[in-house]
Design an enzyme around this catalytic site. Structure first.
Site, PDB file in Angstrom:
ATOM      1  N   GLN A 281       0.819  -1.214   0.000  1.00  0.00           N
ATOM      2  CA  GLN A 281       0.000   0.000   0.000  1.00  0.00           C
ATOM      3  C   GLN A 281       0.853   1.266   0.000  1.00  0.00           C
ATOM      4  O   GLN A 281       0.549   2.234  -0.718  1.00  0.00           O
ATOM      5  CB  GLN A 281      -0.937  -0.001   1.213  1.00  0.00           C
ATOM      6  CG  GLN A 281      -2.026  -1.057   1.143  1.00  0.00           C
ATOM      7  CD  GLN A 281      -2.954  -1.025   2.352  1.00  0.00           C
ATOM      8  OE1 GLN A 281      -2.810  -0.177   3.241  1.00  0.00           O
ATOM      9  NE2 GLN A 281      -3.915  -1.942   2.380  1.00  0.00           N
ATOM     10  N   GLU A 365      18.308  29.500 -15.103  1.00  0.00           N
ATOM     11  CA  GLU A 365      17.267  30.246 -15.816  1.00  0.00           C
ATOM     12  C   GLU A 365      16.114  30.657 -14.888  1.00  0.00           C
ATOM     13  O   GLU A 365      14.946  30.581 -15.244  1.00  0.00           O
ATOM     14  CB  GLU A 365      16.772  29.465 -17.025  1.00  0.00           C
ATOM     15  CG  GLU A 365      17.879  29.264 -18.060  1.00  0.00           C
ATOM     16  CD  GLU A 365      17.418  28.609 -19.329  1.00  0.00           C
ATOM     17  OE1 GLU A 365      16.265  28.829 -19.734  1.00  0.00           O
ATOM     18  OE2 GLU A 365      18.223  27.864 -19.919  1.00  0.00           O
TER      19      GLU A 365
END
Length: 386
Positions: A281, A365
């Site tokens: 899970q 950037e």
């Protein structure tokens, strides 16, 4: 349909866009994937050879028109960036800096003579370009750049240093930004000009399959026609960064997808406590959360691409994409590493390489903080930069 495409996003693409994506993916599978782990480990990459191969497919400056460029859509260019970065961020950087920074600056701001001289050769990969904005002491604050250009008769004389410049050690031309008495101006500087020197930056722990350098300008004398006539003020280099950031929005998804696909394959075949990791899970919760974020990021990229193709894309919208997609891609890479366990740090798997690369993509950037401030200014109408 890929298991990753939970929202059937592939149906939003045109047939031409899918074909371009398939061609680039095949190139990466054939040319990059078998070699990139070795390039990364060695800190060396056959960049010029790759550039010529990319040029043959029209990937260099592919979203520009004329001068041998393909004139593709912004979405098609984005999909190409996604596939390139699924191979490696450094490979996408080679294409992005060439096309969206160096070529775009000349294409948008250069004279016709400059365009004719450089763009056709750059489109084929025979000439390599770089973009000199960042300096050793001035990254996020380009307005404070120390590089100067002064007039001397009809000539310009440039002095200064540029740092962290992708492609610099192998470049034929550099687009250099400098302060003048009239403000910031751009120059197309042949790298064999007297007084220009490029030094490769070594000992990188990220983007090792990319060529990065420092450019020194020691009283470099240039003719008047080296100046990019349309580049007036700081808005010119910033517009180039906006152009390149759009490719990053897509590219980061490629790195994340490669991590997720690698991890899905690993989790379904790796057995612990008598069943596959994918049957636990906690593992499924991790995979589900990552796939949801990836699909959300793809929706952001696709929306920005359609806006760009309609001529409506704004800088703050690109900041939303860059901030979200790189941040989530890095989180995905780190989470995938946990599922692979010790194998996650092995060069036999691409996950740690992508994670290390994305640490640089997160910064270059425009750092996350810069993009937060761009978005904050749009929300509040108040600039926090000054």
């Amino acid at each position: 349909m890929s298991a990753m495409d939970l929202l059937d996003l592939d149906s939003s693409l045109t047939e031409e866009e899918r074909q371009i994506r398939a061609v680039v993916r095949q190139l990466i599978d054939d040319r990059v994937r078998p070699q990139v782990a070795g390039w990364y480990e060695a800190g060396q990459v056959p960049a010029r050879e790759l550039a010529r191969e990319f040029g043959k497919l029209g990937l260099l400056g592919m979203h520009l028109t004329g001068y041998g460029c393909a004139g593709s859509t912004a979405v098609a260019y984005g999909l190409a960036c996604l596939e390139l970065e699924a191979g490696d961020s450094g490979v996408r950087s080679l294409v992005s800096v060439q096309g969206s920074l160096a070529m775009y600056a000349i294409w948008r701001y250069g004279s016709e003579e400059q365009k004719q001289r450089w763009l056709p050769a750059m489109a084929t990969g025979e000439a390599i370009g770089c973009f000199g904005l960042t300096e050793p002491d001035h990254g996020s604050d380009p307005a404070s750049m120390a590089t100067r250009a002064r007039r001397d008769g009809d000539d310009w004389v440039l002095t200064g240093t540029k740092m962290w410049i992708t492609n610099a050690p192998i470049a034929d031309v550099a687009v250099i930004w400098a302060r003048t008495d009239e403000g910031v101006r751009g120059f197309a500087v042949p790298m064999d000009t007297r007084g220009v020197a490029a030094r490769e930056i070594g000992r990188k722990m990220s983007l090792r399959a990319s060529v990065t350098g420092e450019i020194s300008l020691d009283d470099v004398r240039l003719p008047a026609d080296a100046q990019l006539p349309g580049a007036v003020g700081l808005k010119a280099p910033l517009s180039c960064l906006t152009e390149a950031r759009h490719g990053i929005v897509w590219g980061a998804l490629g790195a994340a997808r490669d991590c997720l696909e690698t991890t899905l394959s690993y989790a379904t075949t790796r057995t612990q406590f008598g069943r596959p990791l994918a049957g636990f899970q906690l593992t499924q919760a991790k995979l589900a959360d990552m796939a949801v974020e990836w699909n959300k990021g793809y929706l952001v990229a696709l929306q920005l691409g359609r806006l760009a193709d309609a001529g409506k894309l704004r800088p703050e919208q690109v900041s939303v994409g860059k901030l979200n997609n790189v941040r989530e891609a890095l989180a995905i890479a780190r989470q995938c590493r946990t599922i692979l366990g010790a194998n996650g740090v092995s060069g036999d798997y691409p996950v740690m390489r992508h994670a290390n690369n994305l640490e640089s993509v997160l910064t270059y950037e425009g750092t996350s903080e810069i993009h937060q401030l761009v978005i904050g200014q749009k929300l509040t109408g108040v600039s926090a930069f000054t």
